[in-house]
Design an enzyme around this catalytic site. Structure first.
Site, short mmCIF file in Angstrom:
data_model
loop_
_atom_site.label_atom_id
_atom_site.label_comp_id
_atom_site.label_asym_id
_atom_site.label_seq_id
_atom_site.Cartn_x
_atom_site.Cartn_y
_atom_site.Cartn_z
N SER A 141 0.75 -1.26 -0.04
CA SER A 141 0.23 0.09 -0.12
C SER A 141 0.88 1.43 0.09
O SER A 141 2.15 1.19 0.45
CB SER A 141 -0.74 0.08 1.23
OG SER A 141 -1.30 1.12 1.45
N TYR A 154 -2.58 -1.15 10.46
CA TYR A 154 -2.61 -1.45 8.84
C TYR A 154 -1.18 -0.74 8.25
O TYR A 154 -0.64 -1.48 7.21
CB TYR A 154 -3.68 -0.61 7.96
CG TYR A 154 -3.83 -0.82 6.64
CD1 TYR A 154 -4.16 -1.84 6.06
CD2 TYR A 154 -3.14 0.32 5.83
CE1 TYR A 154 -4.22 -2.07 4.62
CE2 TYR A 154 -3.59 0.36 4.55
CZ TYR A 154 -3.75 -0.98 4.04
OH TYR A 154 -3.92 -1.20 2.30
#
Length: 253
Positions: A141, A154
């Site tokens: 990401s 995350y």
């Protein structure tokens, strides 16, 4: 970027980026093991993408299970005879800073986002090495490169995926196994819809995300799948240990 004759495993393949990747790989001639924790969803996606059958086999699996990782790799070999590409795409996010994140939630997220990459790669690499090589593409990401507020677990997990990508690339280059990652920005998907459904101001939330992107929009899953395809194909033959950012310029600001 023809994948004719190639065999791939795609985790998290029943929706979003994973489903788009399975669709694109199928268009390019690959045979695919579609892995998803939602077994019914995996079967439905496989039927929708490959209605004639024969080129996609679905399996319900928990990517944080060593036994399930081994079963998925064994299925690829038993059904299609080899394994050329592994796309470690399965993952999810939770909201919260470190002090707002429970130990249980931290462990659950790390088990999928990081341990899943480790287990599936560990199962796949010996097969790839034995047949002369292969390719692994991990979904990281842009959160691996820049912080996102109140997404501590995350962000940490995707940073770990990027680091693990580089480590595996170095360790297995001599076995002709390339390992790269794609780092998407915000991508519209069923999971993103779930996030919006829980948000107190969905329109404001989306507007804020788009304002942080120079292109002022989110990505479509297919746009990220195209990057995964390039990394999985022979077109990227000299790329290993790289993290390919596809985020509309967000990390450039």
């Amino acid at each position: 970027m023809d994948l004719d004759g190639k065999v791939a495993i795609v985790t998290g393949g029943a929706s979003g980026i994973g489903e788009a990747t399975v669709t694109l790989f199928h268009e390019q001639g690959a045979r695919i093991v579609l892995v998803d924790r939602n077994a019914e969803g995996a079967e439905a996606a496989a039927r929708a993408i490959d209605p004639e059958g024969g080129r996609i086999v679905a399996i319900g699996a928990d990517v944080s299970s060593d036994a399930d990782a081994g079963a998925a790799v064994a299925l690829a070999v038993s059904r299609f005879g080899r394994l050329d590409i592994l796309v470690n795409n399965a993952g999810f996010g939770i909201r919260g800073s470190v002090t707002q994140t429970s130990e249980a939630d931290w462990d659950a997220l790390m088990s999928v986002n990081v341990k899943g990459v480790f287990l599936f790669s560990r199962a796949a690499i010996p097969v790839m090495a034995g047949q002369g090589g292969g390719v692994i593409v991990n979904t990281a990401s842009n959160a691996a490169l820049v912080a996102i507020a109140e997404r501590a677990a995350y962000v940490a997990s995707k940073g770990a995926v990027a680091a693990l990508t580089r480590a595996m690339a170095v360790d297995h280059a001599s076995e002709n196994i390339r390992v790269n990652a794609v780092a998407p920005g915000t991508t519209w998907s069923p999971y993103f819809d779930e996030i919006l459904a829980r948000h107190e101001d969905p329109k404001g939330f989306v507007a804020g995300l788009e304002a942080r992107c120079p292109m002022h929009r989110t990505a479509a899953p297919r746009e990220i799948a195209e990057a995964i395809l390039w990394l999985a194909s022979g077109r990227s033959s000299f790329a290993t240990g790289s993290v390919m950012v596809v985020d509309g310029g967000m990390t450039a600001w």
